[in-house]
Motif scaffolding. Structure first.
Motif, short mmCIF file in Angstrom:
data_model
loop_
_atom_site.label_atom_id
_atom_site.label_comp_id
_atom_site.label_asym_id
_atom_site.label_seq_id
_atom_site.Cartn_x
_atom_site.Cartn_y
_atom_site.Cartn_z
N GLU A 185 114.67 25.46 86.85
CA GLU A 185 114.02 25.05 88.10
C GLU A 185 112.77 25.90 88.43
OE1 GLU A 185 116.97 24.76 91.22
OE2 GLU A 185 118.32 23.66 89.88
N ARG A 186 112.49 26.92 87.63
CA ARG A 186 111.31 27.76 87.91
C ARG A 186 110.03 26.94 87.81
NH1 ARG A 186 106.71 29.47 86.75
NH2 ARG A 186 106.79 28.06 84.98
N GLN A 187 109.20 27.05 88.82
CA GLN A 187 107.93 26.32 88.83
C GLN A 187 107.01 26.93 89.88
OE1 GLN A 187 108.14 22.40 90.90
NE2 GLN A 187 110.33 22.85 91.10
N SER A 188 105.73 26.62 89.79
CA SER A 188 104.78 27.04 90.82
C SER A 188 104.74 25.98 91.91
CB SER A 188 103.37 27.20 90.22
OG SER A 188 103.37 28.25 89.28
N ILE A 189 104.84 26.45 93.15
CA ILE A 189 104.82 25.57 94.32
C ILE A 189 103.60 25.94 95.16
CG2 ILE A 189 106.04 25.02 96.50
CD1 ILE A 189 107.81 24.02 94.37
N ARG A 190 102.89 24.93 95.65
CA ARG A 190 101.67 25.21 96.44
C ARG A 190 101.64 24.48 97.78
NH1 ARG A 190 100.35 24.60 91.19
NH2 ARG A 190 99.45 26.40 90.11
N THR A 191 102.74 23.86 98.16
CA THR A 191 102.78 23.26 99.50
C THR A 191 103.99 23.84 100.24
OG1 THR A 191 103.95 21.36 98.57
CG2 THR A 191 101.60 21.07 99.02
N THR A 234 92.02 32.39 97.85
CA THR A 234 90.91 31.49 98.17
C THR A 234 91.39 30.05 98.37
OG1 THR A 234 90.58 31.24 95.80
CG2 THR A 234 89.20 32.86 96.90
N GLN A 235 92.69 29.83 98.23
CA GLN A 235 93.24 28.48 98.39
C GLN A 235 93.88 28.35 99.78
OE1 GLN A 235 95.12 29.58 94.57
NE2 GLN A 235 95.02 27.39 94.07
N ASP A 236 93.79 27.14 100.37
CA ASP A 236 94.19 26.96 101.77
C ASP A 236 95.66 27.31 102.04
OD1 ASP A 236 91.67 26.24 102.39
OD2 ASP A 236 92.06 24.07 102.42
N VAL A 258 103.99 30.91 94.04
CA VAL A 258 103.00 30.77 92.96
C VAL A 258 102.30 32.11 92.78
CG1 VAL A 258 101.25 29.79 94.55
CG2 VAL A 258 101.00 29.47 92.08
N ILE A 259 102.20 32.53 91.52
CA ILE A 259 101.44 33.76 91.21
C ILE A 259 99.97 33.37 91.16
CG2 ILE A 259 101.68 33.43 88.69
CD1 ILE A 259 101.73 36.84 90.44
N ARG A 260 99.11 34.28 91.65
CA ARG A 260 97.71 33.90 91.75
C ARG A 260 96.77 35.03 91.32
NH1 ARG A 260 96.01 33.94 96.00
NH2 ARG A 260 97.70 34.78 97.25
N GLY A 261 95.77 34.61 90.51
CA GLY A 261 94.71 35.54 90.13
C GLY A 261 93.50 35.38 91.04
N MET A 262 93.42 34.23 91.69
CA MET A 262 92.26 33.99 92.57
C MET A 262 92.48 34.71 93.90
SD MET A 262 90.93 30.15 91.92
CE MET A 262 92.45 29.24 92.03
N VAL A 263 92.04 35.94 93.94
CA VAL A 263 92.22 36.80 95.12
C VAL A 263 90.86 37.46 95.41
CG1 VAL A 263 93.46 38.81 96.03
CG2 VAL A 263 94.58 37.33 94.35
#
Ligand SMILES: Cc1cc2nc3c(=O)[nH]c(=O)nc-3n(C[C@H](O)[C@H](O)[C@H](O)COP(=O)(O)O)c2cc1C
Length: 214
Positions: free
Chosen positions: A42-48, A122-124, A181-186
């Protein structure tokens, strides 16, 4: 008189060390959860995310799973670390302020009372989710002094070390029906001064965590 001065100084020190704004997390629940193979599935990136906060127990379990101490006698942790230097610090950006996870006492030490979630990416969705974890390498633990030059190659182990913590967080979230979600855009240049980081500390990655929107 001497006695009075001593008790004044001692009281002040206590006051400075134990801030009323620090959060004593409940003890982590180290039992249960989904079976490992199910969590991996079930591991996944979630963005909402919803705007809901995590409970204190979820926050406690999340941080312990990510980078907690699991062998107290050796001060070793749930994630590996190159040469066991343990230079990665986990900062937690919550609506009520920025905190540093102190694994030894399993507490959140308040750094400031600003909501820095928006600056963590940088993402909403970053500003809306319950929290952001900011992974910071304290290169002082690797011998770098303030003002020393820091090359990209100096950070290789810190990226690897962070990735292990981040994967623990992914697996905990899968197990607890949370999203991340892991993020590099910081925007690191803007975020670092707001966090009050020293020049020998470096932001590595950030990870947004929250309650997923169904
Ligand atoms: C080092 C690294 C940096 C990433 N940076 C971002 C990012 O800035 N924003 C984002 O939305 N996702 C980011 N991701 C997540 C990936 O996009 C995601 O893992 C990939 O699309 C695979 O999806 P999954 O995680 O659901 O399997 C990053 C992943 C890694 C490993």
């Amino acid at each position: 008189m001497k006695k009075w001065i001593f008790s004044f100084l001692f009281g002040t020190t206590l006051f400075l060390n134990i801030s009323a704004q620090d959060i004593n997390l409940p003890a982590p629940d180290k039992t249960g959860g989904k079976p490992l193979m199910q969590a991996l599935n079930e591991r996944q990136s979630i963005r909402t995310f919803t705007k809901d906060n995590l409970t204190q127990q979820q926050l406690s379990d999340l941080l312990w799973a990510g980078w907690g101490i699991n062998r107290a006698d050796q001060k070793k942790r749930t994630a590996p670390s190159a040469r066991n230097v343990q230079e990665i610090e986990v900062y937690v950006a919550l609506p009520g302020g920025l905190y540093l996870y102190v694994a030894e006492s399993h507490t959140l030490k308040q750094i400031n009372n600003k909501d820095l979630r928006k600056l963590c990416g940088t993402q909403d969705f970053v500003a809306e989710a319950a929290l952001n974890l900011v992974y910071v390498a304290d290169l002082g633990k690797l011998g770098k002094k303030e003002g020393d030059e820091i090359k990209d190659s100096d950070l290789l182990s810190s990226y690897a070390n962070t990735a292990f913590i981040a994967q623990n967080i992914y697996l905990y979230c899968a197990s607890a029906n949370l999203g991340c979600v892991i993020r590099g855009m910081v925007p690191k240049e803007q975020l670092a001064p707001e966090m009050g980081l020293r020049s020998n500390q470096r932001i590595i990655l950030a990870q947004t965590v929250g309650v997923p929107q169904k």
